[in-house]
Design an enzyme around this catalytic site. Sequence first.
Site, PDB file in Angstrom:
ATOM      1  CG  ASP A 669      -4.397   8.203  -3.130  1.00 17.76           C
ATOM      2  OD1 ASP A 669      -3.609   8.421  -4.063  1.00 17.76           O
ATOM      3  OD2 ASP A 669      -4.081   7.628  -2.074  1.00 17.76           O
ATOM      4  CG  ASN A 677       2.314  -2.227  -4.266  1.00 15.47           C
ATOM      5  OD1 ASN A 677       1.617  -3.087  -4.785  1.00 15.47           O
ATOM      6  ND2 ASN A 677       2.375  -0.974  -4.712  1.00 15.47           N
ATOM      7  CG  ASP A 686       0.319  -4.594 -10.822  1.00 21.71           C
ATOM      8  OD1 ASP A 686       0.544  -3.450 -10.376  1.00 21.71           O
ATOM      9  OD2 ASP A 686       1.190  -5.289 -11.390  1.00 21.71           O
ATOM     10  CD  GLU A 712      -0.745   5.517  -4.548  1.00 27.12           C
ATOM     11  OE1 GLU A 712      -0.361   6.076  -3.526  1.00 27.12           O
ATOM     12  OE2 GLU A 712       0.037   5.209  -5.492  1.00 27.12           O
TER      13      GLU A 712
END
Length: 812
Positions: A669, A677, A686, A712
């Site tokens: 993770d 983000n 991304d 993620e």
Amino acid sequence: MTGVGAARIGAGQWRTVRVHAPEAVDAPRQTRTRTIDAKDDQVLGKGQTNRWWRWMLALWCALCAPTPVVAHDAPGTSAPIRIATLLVPGDDVDAERVLAGEFDALFVPLDGIDARLPGGFDRSQWLRLEVTPPAPDRDALHGAVLRFERVPLERITAYLPRGDGTWRMQVDGFYATDPGIGVLPGSYAFRLPPAPPGPRTLYVNVQERHPVTLRPQLLDEHAFHLADRAVSGIAAATYAAIVVLMLSSLALFVALRERAYLQFVGMTGVFLLLLLLALNGALYTVPGVRAFGWWRDHGIYALALACCALALGFARHFLTSEAVSARMHRWIDRARIAWLAFAALSLCNIASLGPTMQRIAALAGVLTALQIAWLAWRAWRGGNALARPFWLIWSVLTVLIAVRIALAFGWLPPHPGLLNGFQVAVAFCLLLMSVGLADRVMEFRKQRDLTRELKEQTDADLQIEHVRREFAEDLRERLRMAPPGGEMEWVAFRRVLASLKAVLPQRSAAVIATGYHGIDLLLTEPLDAKDRYGRLLIERGGTLKGLCRSRSPMQVTLDEIGKEATGAAGGSLFAVVPMAMPRPGWGALLIERGPNEPFEPEELKRAAEFLHLAVTTTDEALHQAELKRKAEIDQLTGLYNRRAGDAVLNEAMLRAIADRRPLSLLFVDIDHFKQINDRHGHPVGDDCLRATAEAIRRQLGERDTAARYGGEEFLVVLPGHQPEQARQVGERIRQAIAQLRVEGEGGPVRFSVSIGVAARQAGEDTPQPVVERADRALYAAKRNGRNQVHVASSLPYGSGPGAPDREDTVTL
């Protein structure tokens, strides 16, 4: 008879017109109100005929018989005519005002010799004919006759000027004629009354429901009689020929008791004869059946539909063949019932259904001719020798019916050649059909000899079809189980060679493919022929490639493609069947035979079918495999998605249980991914996901699998790994990701991951306990500061004395 309409007197201006026509003959009409605009109101024909139709008609008339006609500029024509048209809303216009010239400014002049009127009883349709006699003879119009071809018109009224300034009104109609006109009228004729020499202006009022094209002619008395007698003579000869054919067919029916003759008698002797009489207008002048005019155009439609039904019944009994299926017969029977039902509906004489019934009758005529032509073609292909001329006849009849429909809808001018040539050609076609009926007696004798051959051919075809069906089913099953990447192509073409060996005699065969799905193939049957075909490909590959560009199967001699390459003596024949594939790739199926064993066209076609089936089935299987792969792949990272990851994990668990081998999982993770983000934007996020997926992929072995499990979060399946080995893989992944730099707007972005590790324990037969331990180990790494690898304890959750409240983890 009076009424109120509207006439246009200027751009955007209209005025009310009161109509008074005391001498007009009563006719059916419809009264309605609608807005007329200039484009709708001034729809006038330009008199231009489609050249294609003229050429087709000229060709057929040349084949059948010349039709004498009187052309517009033939000798005997008194004077040229300038035509103008007027369309005024409302079904009546005061003729006195038209004759007084009040509407002359609204007439639209035409350039040609034909006037197309849109039809309808909701408007008044007028023609103005300006006649100027030739300069040497100012009295050339004396005794002249204004002539129109006799096409269906509800009423046509001509207003002809007299010498004293008054007008003579003459009325004629298609369905209600003057008894003194004769039995076979050839045209609408209006004789000009005596008048002073010089130009004259004639007015003609036309009432008709449907669009119509008119061509006025002004002839002297002699020329008029020649034209009218020519038309009447052709019609009489046509009727006589049909009656003779009817009687001869009736005699054959009595002698042979063949239903096809009775169908032919009913089609020709009753309804077709009545239909031609109705189309020419003669039916409404014959005593005893003149009352048929009560149905007007609905009667014509009913006769046409009845003819279509009888023609289909005749074709169904005459054009019999094994190639004509029972399903086609059922469609023919349904069509017959439909046309008879529409014929009955047309006889109800519902005025509002007039345009609809006209279209249905036209559609029935064309569809019936096409259906019979198709039926004849199928019967001909099925071995019925008499079906070939019938196919030619009904193909021509299709064109003739289309021409007649174009005349009925006003798409073509009523030229005498079109009107008379149609019925002459129809009579000629009926003559040919009667000859074909007479030949059927001899055909019965040949049928018994052909039955045995057809049965043998059918058995052979059934055997080949059985092989083809088995080939297709087996190929699909094998391709479903074969992996992509060259295996599918090998399986497909190996099956082609094996199947063709069973249905085509051969010495050897091979499939050569270059650049087919990115691979090159050379498969042979038998296997020991591979060296010979390999030499052939090296020495004559360019020739073979050129032959494949033709896309058509062919046979060539051995000398043409390299006798030296094969090492065979005496020469051989090769069937070359090209393989359809995009350039620059090319391929072919080669089948070898002896020099005296040529390939039949059906054999080449059969080989091409098998090869085409193999290629299309392989392409479809590869396409399905690609769709399946795309459905399993996460589009952003290129790893398996969660559903595919779960499937891989389940399969790995079953294999681990069966092989008694260890199995470990990693949950990876990204730390603080939401902040990445929020701070740098989703595109940078991304990029972080893609970089993480690539870093994970590089650290995995051949049997290991990675999948994107969540936003993620990533799942790594490690078959055969002990917990310590899995921890080492996780540590390599963590270090590799810690060294990554992803470019953002504010500079390079660094990030880390937390990893949870868990291994399958003895007695566990489902992945769920392992996934839960790996997930808890991951969250333990998050709580302990992130950027860590945690291994789940070997003790299951809540087991043993003094068990902790949560999963114990080991921080690495």
